[in-house]
Write an enzyme that holds these catalytic residues in place. Structure first.
Site, PDB file in Angstrom:
ATOM      1  N   ARG A  88     -34.163 -19.540   3.863  1.00 52.42           N
ATOM      2  CA  ARG A  88     -34.957 -18.454   3.300  1.00 52.42           C
ATOM      3  C   ARG A  88     -34.231 -17.819   2.114  1.00 52.42           C
ATOM      4  NH1 ARG A  88     -35.294 -12.942   6.551  1.00 52.42           N
ATOM      5  NH2 ARG A  88     -33.267 -12.818   5.550  1.00 52.42           N
ATOM      6  N   ASP A 148     -55.231 -11.810   2.968  1.00 53.20           N
ATOM      7  CA  ASP A 148     -55.171 -11.720   4.430  1.00 53.20           C
ATOM      8  C   ASP A 148     -56.425 -11.069   4.997  1.00 53.20           C
ATOM      9  OD1 ASP A 148     -52.646 -12.852   4.321  1.00 53.20           O
ATOM     10  OD2 ASP A 148     -51.628 -10.908   4.266  1.00 53.20           O
ATOM     11  N   ARG A 151     -59.350 -13.483   5.030  1.00 50.66           N
ATOM     12  CA  ARG A 151     -59.248 -14.421   6.155  1.00 50.66           C
ATOM     13  C   ARG A 151     -59.611 -13.740   7.472  1.00 50.66           C
ATOM     14  NH1 ARG A 151     -53.724 -17.310   3.820  1.00 50.66           N
ATOM     15  NH2 ARG A 151     -54.826 -18.920   2.608  1.00 50.66           N
ATOM     16  N   HIS A 175     -46.891  -9.636   4.103  1.00 46.71           N
ATOM     17  CA  HIS A 175     -47.698 -10.837   3.883  1.00 46.71           C
ATOM     18  C   HIS A 175     -46.964 -12.041   4.465  1.00 46.71           C
ATOM     19  CE1 HIS A 175     -50.468 -13.616   2.063  1.00 46.71           C
ATOM     20  NE2 HIS A 175     -49.547 -14.141   1.276  1.00 46.71           N
TER      21      HIS A 175
END
Length: 311
Positions: A88, A148, A151, A175
């Site tokens: 990451r 988001d 969806r 997010h």
């Protein structure tokens, strides 16, 4: 009105296509570092004009930021996806360098622009863009919540077997698959709480499906989605350019709102010609507050990896 989209990949090109088709802006500039890529996408979109009837001028350019001058809105989609074996921290480091370079270059030619950040990890890249530029927080907007929420509405409409445009619903928080918070308690169907139609178990399943909505599409497509992300960016840009004052969940710098400081994370905002015109405070119950605090902490931990870029 002029919009620049930096990054002519699937999301950027779809955003340009939707903006052009709907006549949201009079001019769209696609910019990419790959030679001829943005030019080709712009040409392809422009050749739709006679069949679809739009008049927006769409052009492409390879890494020449002077062509983006006087943009009212700049959308940043640049960056790389996480690759196998990549940590990451490595992803953040690479994308942070890209986003910082992009935002500095666009501001040289459009100092008054509003910046919409799409690059991932989106909340952290929004925070970076704000800190790196020193712009007022209303002019740096993270897009994730709009996607988001779209969806979330899709999964609610599917479960209800009702038209999606009759559904009102919002996702707040970070997010990410584990940080977003679909507000099932506040979702409604034509003003009636969806809890009147769906059981607690159904609502929980809808929330879970929403949270992994991006991953689900990646599994099916073999790559990240682009139609809904591109349309979500265009929806946000439309509210800015046409001063529509829509309430959209966006990642924005919080300064005491929702009990948080020095962090960009998704909350409901009024979006108009000045960008973020108001942060809307909604009453969260205890469970939702706990989820929001957990989400903010996860985003804050990710932001810690920006130290070397911001020095």
């Amino acid at each position: 009105m002029k919009v620049t989209i930096v990054g002519a990949g699937n999301v950027g090109a779809t955003c340009a296509d939707v903006i052009a088709y709907r006549g949201i802006a009079s001019e769209v500039v696609l910019l990419d570092i790959k030679e001829g890529f943005a030019e080709g996408k712009a040409m392809d979109i422009s050749q739709c004009t006679s069949n679809t009837g739009f008049n927006t001028r769409v052009s492409g350019v390879t890494n020449d930021y002077s062509k983006t001058a006087d943009s009212d809105v700049v959308v940043i989609t640049s960056g790389i996806p996480r690759k196998p074996g990549m940590t990451r921290e490595e992803l953040i480091g690479i994308n942070a360098g890209i986003v910082k370079n992009v935002v500095e270059n666009v501001l040289k030619h459009s100092p008054d622009t509003i910046v919409v950040v799409v690059s991932n990890p989106m909340d952290t890249m929004t925070y970076l863009a704000l800190k790196a530029t020193g712009l007022p927080k209303n002019r740096i907007i993270g897009m994730g919540g709009a996607l988001d929420s779209s969806r979330f509405k899709y999964y609610l409409a599917k479960e209800l077997n009702k038209p999606i445009n009759d559904i009102s619903a919002m996702v707040i928080g970070g997010h990410g698959d584990t940080t977003m918070i679909p507000l099932t308690r506040l979702a409604s169907y034509n003003g009636i709480p969806v809890s009147e139609f769906l059981s607690a178990e159904q609502l929980e399943n809808v929330a879970k499906a929403t949270m992994v909505g991006g991953a689900t599409l990646t599994g099916l497509l073999g790559t990240s989605a682009w139609y809904a992300p591109g349309a979500s960016v265009a929806y946000l840009v439309d509210s800015i350019l046409n001063d529509q004052k829509k309430m959209i969940a966006c990642s924005v710098m919080l300064e005491g709102e929702y009990g948080q400081n020095d962090i960009c994370v998704g909350v409901p905002c009024i979006i108009g010609k000045n960008g973020i015109e108001e942060i809307v405070t909604i009453d969260l119950n205890d469970a939702e507050k706990q989820l929001f605090e957990k989400s903010a902490e996860a985003v804050r931990n990710m932001n810690a990896d920006l130290k070397s870029v911001l020095q």
